[in-house]
Design a protein around this motif. Sequence first.
Motif, mmCIF file in Angstrom:
data_model
loop_
_atom_site.group_PDB
_atom_site.id
_atom_site.type_symbol
_atom_site.label_atom_id
_atom_site.label_comp_id
_atom_site.label_asym_id
_atom_site.label_seq_id
_atom_site.Cartn_x
_atom_site.Cartn_y
_atom_site.Cartn_z
ATOM 1 N N MET A 1 2.861 17.566 3.135
ATOM 2 C CA MET A 1 3.298 16.882 1.910
ATOM 3 C C MET A 1 2.225 15.893 1.456
ATOM 4 S SD MET A 1 6.547 14.427 1.365
ATOM 5 C CE MET A 1 7.735 15.547 2.104
ATOM 6 N N ASP A 2 2.088 15.762 0.132
ATOM 7 C CA ASP A 2 1.105 14.808 -0.387
ATOM 8 C C ASP A 2 1.582 13.381 -0.160
ATOM 9 O OD1 ASP A 2 -0.612 16.759 -1.354
ATOM 10 O OD2 ASP A 2 0.549 16.987 -3.203
ATOM 11 N N ALA A 3 0.633 12.514 0.166
ATOM 12 C CA ALA A 3 0.967 11.100 0.345
ATOM 13 C C ALA A 3 1.325 10.493 -1.004
ATOM 14 C CB ALA A 3 -0.201 10.356 0.965
ATOM 15 N N VAL A 4 0.487 10.773 -1.982
ATOM 16 C CA VAL A 4 0.745 10.289 -3.333
ATOM 17 C C VAL A 4 0.580 11.458 -4.286
ATOM 18 C CG1 VAL A 4 0.053 8.709 -5.168
ATOM 19 C CG2 VAL A 4 -0.165 8.002 -2.781
ATOM 20 N N GLN A 5 1.517 11.538 -5.214
ATOM 21 C CA GLN A 5 1.454 12.607 -6.185
ATOM 22 C C GLN A 5 1.669 11.980 -7.550
ATOM 23 O OE1 GLN A 5 4.126 15.645 -4.841
ATOM 24 N NE2 GLN A 5 3.760 16.856 -6.678
ATOM 25 N N LEU A 6 0.697 12.169 -8.420
ATOM 26 C CA LEU A 6 0.856 11.680 -9.786
ATOM 27 C C LEU A 6 1.045 12.900 -10.664
ATOM 28 C CD1 LEU A 6 -2.087 9.109 -9.871
ATOM 29 C CD2 LEU A 6 0.311 8.663 -9.390
ATOM 30 N N VAL A 7 2.133 12.912 -11.409
ATOM 31 C CA VAL A 7 2.417 14.072 -12.241
ATOM 32 C C VAL A 7 2.438 13.657 -13.701
ATOM 33 C CG1 VAL A 7 4.020 15.959 -12.697
ATOM 34 C CG2 VAL A 7 3.757 15.086 -10.365
ATOM 35 N N ASN A 8 1.472 14.146 -14.429
ATOM 36 C CA ASN A 8 1.359 13.922 -15.887
ATOM 37 C C ASN A 8 1.543 12.460 -16.273
ATOM 38 O OD1 ASN A 8 3.116 16.828 -15.684
ATOM 39 N ND2 ASN A 8 1.131 16.809 -16.720
ATOM 40 N N ILE A 9 0.823 11.593 -15.556
ATOM 41 C CA ILE A 9 0.926 10.164 -15.830
ATOM 42 C C ILE A 9 0.157 9.799 -17.093
ATOM 43 C CG2 ILE A 9 0.192 7.875 -15.015
ATOM 44 C CD1 ILE A 9 2.471 8.763 -13.408
ATOM 45 N N SER A 10 0.849 9.123 -18.005
ATOM 46 C CA SER A 10 0.172 8.540 -19.163
ATOM 47 C C SER A 10 0.592 7.088 -19.270
ATOM 48 C CB SER A 10 0.556 9.264 -20.456
ATOM 49 O OG SER A 10 -0.002 10.552 -20.463
ATOM 50 N N LYS A 11 -0.321 6.265 -19.756
ATOM 51 C CA LYS A 11 0.024 4.861 -19.943
ATOM 52 C C LYS A 11 -0.552 4.370 -21.262
ATOM 53 C CE LYS A 11 1.475 0.738 -19.034
ATOM 54 N NZ LYS A 11 2.896 0.413 -18.908
ATOM 55 N N VAL A 12 0.339 3.856 -22.105
ATOM 56 C CA VAL A 12 -0.074 3.304 -23.389
ATOM 57 C C VAL A 12 0.123 1.795 -23.335
ATOM 58 C CG1 VAL A 12 0.365 3.263 -25.869
ATOM 59 C CG2 VAL A 12 0.594 5.403 -24.594
ATOM 60 N N PHE A 13 -0.930 1.062 -23.655
ATOM 61 C CA PHE A 13 -0.816 -0.386 -23.767
ATOM 62 C C PHE A 13 -0.770 -0.762 -25.235
ATOM 63 C CE2 PHE A 13 -2.909 -0.299 -19.544
ATOM 64 C CZ PHE A 13 -1.956 -1.034 -18.869
ATOM 65 N N THR A 14 0.076 -1.735 -25.569
ATOM 66 C CA THR A 14 0.070 -2.251 -26.926
ATOM 67 C C THR A 14 -0.768 -3.518 -26.938
ATOM 68 O OG1 THR A 14 2.304 -1.428 -27.068
ATOM 69 C CG2 THR A 14 1.530 -2.810 -28.876
ATOM 70 N N VAL A 65 5.462 9.066 -10.551
ATOM 71 C CA VAL A 65 4.696 8.813 -9.331
ATOM 72 C C VAL A 65 5.585 9.162 -8.138
ATOM 73 C CG1 VAL A 65 3.573 7.043 -7.930
ATOM 74 C CG2 VAL A 65 3.421 6.932 -10.427
ATOM 75 N N TYR A 66 5.061 10.000 -7.239
ATOM 76 C CA TYR A 66 5.786 10.303 -6.005
ATOM 77 C C TYR A 66 4.997 9.758 -4.823
ATOM 78 C CZ TYR A 66 8.263 13.711 -8.907
ATOM 79 O OH TYR A 66 8.990 14.311 -9.889
ATOM 80 N N ILE A 67 5.689 9.083 -3.923
ATOM 81 C CA ILE A 67 5.035 8.645 -2.691
ATOM 82 C C ILE A 67 5.773 9.299 -1.539
ATOM 83 C CG2 ILE A 67 4.462 6.673 -1.232
ATOM 84 C CD1 ILE A 67 4.262 5.021 -3.838
ATOM 85 N N HIS A 68 5.059 10.124 -0.802
ATOM 86 C CA HIS A 68 5.653 10.950 0.246
ATOM 87 C C HIS A 68 6.867 11.706 -0.295
ATOM 88 C CE1 HIS A 68 3.380 9.983 3.972
ATOM 89 N NE2 HIS A 68 2.893 9.106 3.136
ATOM 90 N N GLY A 69 6.674 12.294 -1.458
ATOM 91 C CA GLY A 69 7.690 13.150 -2.033
ATOM 92 C C GLY A 69 8.812 12.437 -2.736
ATOM 93 N N GLU A 70 8.810 11.105 -2.655
ATOM 94 C CA GLU A 70 9.920 10.363 -3.239
ATOM 95 C C GLU A 70 9.517 9.817 -4.604
ATOM 96 O OE1 GLU A 70 12.827 6.828 -1.672
ATOM 97 O OE2 GLU A 70 11.345 7.700 -0.307
ATOM 98 N N ALA A 71 10.326 10.118 -5.620
ATOM 99 C CA ALA A 71 10.013 9.634 -6.959
ATOM 100 C C ALA A 71 10.186 8.126 -7.013
ATOM 101 C CB ALA A 71 10.912 10.306 -7.986
ATOM 102 N N ARG A 80 8.251 -0.645 -2.776
ATOM 103 C CA ARG A 80 7.432 0.558 -2.618
ATOM 104 C C ARG A 80 6.696 0.532 -1.283
ATOM 105 N NH1 ARG A 80 5.365 2.889 -8.335
ATOM 106 N NH2 ARG A 80 7.142 2.202 -9.559
ATOM 107 N N PRO A 81 6.568 1.685 -0.643
ATOM 108 C CA PRO A 81 5.944 1.716 0.693
ATOM 109 C C PRO A 81 4.421 1.702 0.629
ATOM 110 C CG PRO A 81 6.625 3.913 0.086
ATOM 111 C CD PRO A 81 7.036 3.020 -1.052
ATOM 112 N N VAL A 82 3.872 0.895 -0.287
ATOM 113 C CA VAL A 82 2.415 0.811 -0.400
ATOM 114 C C VAL A 82 2.020 -0.660 -0.394
ATOM 115 C CG1 VAL A 82 2.237 2.909 -1.776
ATOM 116 C CG2 VAL A 82 2.450 0.724 -2.931
ATOM 117 N N ASN A 83 0.789 -0.935 -0.027
ATOM 118 C CA ASN A 83 0.261 -2.288 -0.128
ATOM 119 C C ASN A 83 -1.118 -2.252 -0.759
ATOM 120 O OD1 ASN A 83 2.152 -2.743 2.627
ATOM 121 N ND2 ASN A 83 2.183 -4.316 1.054
#
Lengths: 388, 296
Positions: A1-14, A65-71, A80-83
């Motif tokens: 399983m992927d540790a981190v999975q980014l799926v079609n991430i887009s970010k718009v800043f105003t 964003v998925y971390i260890h398969g978890e959305a 979140r299980p990241v630092n």
Amino acid sequence: MDAVQLVNISKVFTGQSNREVLAVNDVTLHIKEGEFFSLLGSSGCGKTTILRTIAGFELPTSGEVYIHGEAMGDRPPFHRPVNTVFQNYALFPHLSVAENVAFGLEMDRLPREKIRSRVGDVLSLVKLNGLEDRRPRQLSGGQQQRVALARALVKRPQVLLFDEPLGALDLKLRKEMQIELKQMQQKVGITFVYVTHDQEEALTMSDRIAVLSAGQVLQVGTPTEIYETPNCRFVADFIGESNFLVGRVIEWRSGGAIVLVDEELPISVPYESELPIGKIVTLVIRPEKATIHPENYLDEKGLLGTITEVIYLGTDTRFVVRLTSQTLILIRRQNLYRNNLSLFSVGERVRIRVASDSIRILEEVDPPRSQETGIWKHSSISPKAAKD
Amino acid sequence: MNFTQLNLKEKINSYFQTDTRKKLNLFVFLFPATLWLICFFIFPLSIVLVYSFLERGTYGGVSWILTLENYQRLANPIYWTVFFRSLYLAFLTTFACLLVGYPLAFFIVTRPPQWRNILLLLTIIPFWTNFLVRIYAWIVLLRSEGVINIIIQSLGISNEPLELLFNSFAVSVGLIYGYLPFMILPLYSTIEKFNFSLIEASQDLGANDWRTFTRIVLPLTYRGIVAGSLLVFIPAVGEFVTPDILGGAKTLMMGNLVQSQFLAARNWPFGSVLSIVMMAIVLLPIIVYFRISEEK
């Protein structure tokens, strides 16, 4: 399983006056378990924004964003299980080194004894024993960096995020820390996601690199893949130095093409996919992969040109050669022997040869950025100096 | 505005460590301030101190007979009530100013720069109007036919006008209103220096918003809180204009007591005693403040 999975991430800043800025444009990445993965790009390419969406400081405008398969959804950073190891370290100035490191464990409400032993362990891992009671401002930059690392490591996260953590250190220390970080990653086995604008840093440390530009992922691959087989002109240009030659395909057989450069010299280049005859392509030649020879060398094959500049750099010598088409080419030759250093001098006619499998074909053709030069952005020779 | 970096001890120490030439320079620079303090602070203070041990003169002034009688008079519980009321109102004012001022200062700091200056200006603008006028304006708002009572009655919340004026409520409203800027400004200067990426670091390490506030934000803006509280508490304890105007006869504070002893009762020695007690009360939090800033 992927540790981190980014799926079609887009970010718009105003931004100001409601202008919308697309910082991250439809990015999909799969970061494997236990991998040292770098996000590489120049400033403003969206790499830090991507990191911040993993950490939860930013929520993606679209995508998941998925971390260890978890959305992760809109989960706040503290769930979140990241630092993260921050760029400016962000150490708590009112707490000692030990208290800084213990902070995350206290938030997890671990028993006092356990906190003490884990803080001790991680401080010896980052070689900070004896500095437990110091305040951050009493530490050097490198030591502060280690505290920041220890503070994130002590939580034993599944994924550790780095936002240009070595940016503030001087060159020598930075190189030491690069090796140390890499060794540490192999030791603890945690997935590292590492943001940097320093291509050398990324090549040194990473298992895989994603090269980003304008919010998009251009290429993902191992350092060797990225360097040896860049898939576009930007990557070839951004990672290391490159010469770009424009040529026309005159023949294509399975596994290779013959490209006519400067309308005079046919070069055969390996290429997997089909190329139509007559197509204009770009050839990427790394400066260290080209060799320089006297004009009448052997079979008289190779690109003909005149040396316009010779720069001695200790480990190697750089030659700037003006081809008959007026294109400038940069060549780097290792100084293997002391007695033939001055073999070529300015004004001399020479032949340049490149092993055909060291050339990379790109199907895109950009207009050259300067009228007469080949393009090397990260060269230590300024184009101005090379003009003459 | 460096309320937070005041460290007298350090400065005095460094004075004695420098060479003669530097001492001379220091003397030249400090001379006007020292002269001022001696003439207009230490000297009058000494007079007050001496007077407090003398007997009152028949028509004001003092007669030069030593006595402790003035201090014995403090045992009267009437005065204790006034002291406690002063302290209570000053604490209440300080706390309310902190409660309003802290979030407000935080809000101002987090605005874009051009907004920040406008908002800071707005906090200072009340100073352009005379304090007395502004306190009198509260009478217009609070009296039985005042604006607030009219609104309350027209909304049907109450049929009769509420007693808003000439009580300790009116005094505390006036004090909070008057001293809020003194809380906001030092808080602003402290919070402005706060590194907001620490909030992210804290959240990243698993602290929710509340714990981030109590463990990181609060300790690092503590000095601003202390400085602002002092700037509000000290003048509020000794306030006599606001209770005089808004408090009526029932809500005396220490300041009113001092004022009436000197001007109405013409008992200068007892007025001096009250002043000294007031100063002692004010001195306490200042000592606490210096302790805190020495700790670092």
